[in-house]
Design a protein around this motif. Sequence first.
Motif: not given
Length: 159
Positions: A3-30
């Motif tokens: 889910n979105e919360k997990q995506f945010i944690e994954i991106l943070k753990s990789k040292g990445l900024k949380i952006t709408n684009q990244r979250l939306l692309i991950l959401e489409v694939l999920a």
Amino acid sequence: MVNEKQFIEILKSKGLKITNQRLLILEVLANANGKHYSTEEIYDLVKLTYPEIGLATVYRTIQLLLDLEIIDKINFDDGFVRYELSEQLENNSSKHQHHHLICKACGQVFSFKEDLLELLEEKIKKEMGFQISNHEVKFYGFCKSCQEKNGGVSVEKRQ
């Protein structure tokens, strides 16, 4: 499913900024429900929610997610590269991908999650000293629906 919360944690753990684009692309694939989308299909789906996104942004984001092993690249030999969430993300399993069954008549792709190659991998490691980190298996044939349309006869035999 991630889910979105997990995506945010994954991106943070990789040292990445949380952006709408990244979250939306991950959401489409999920939410793909077994479908495997090309970059252009992902772009079209994200654009429905985020019309200002550019195709170049989708390409860059997909490459970043690939590099971080958050998504996997798949080639079904149809001229398109497609993507799906990494198996590792979905169920915290080893990095082995699932296998795919590809209907030669209608082109539909089915995922097959059983990993039947573990014994072969062990034998290769023991006999050859080769450590397999991943494999990809594609089975080509005819789905149940296409077989039924052809009276149980393989489409190949009718041609």
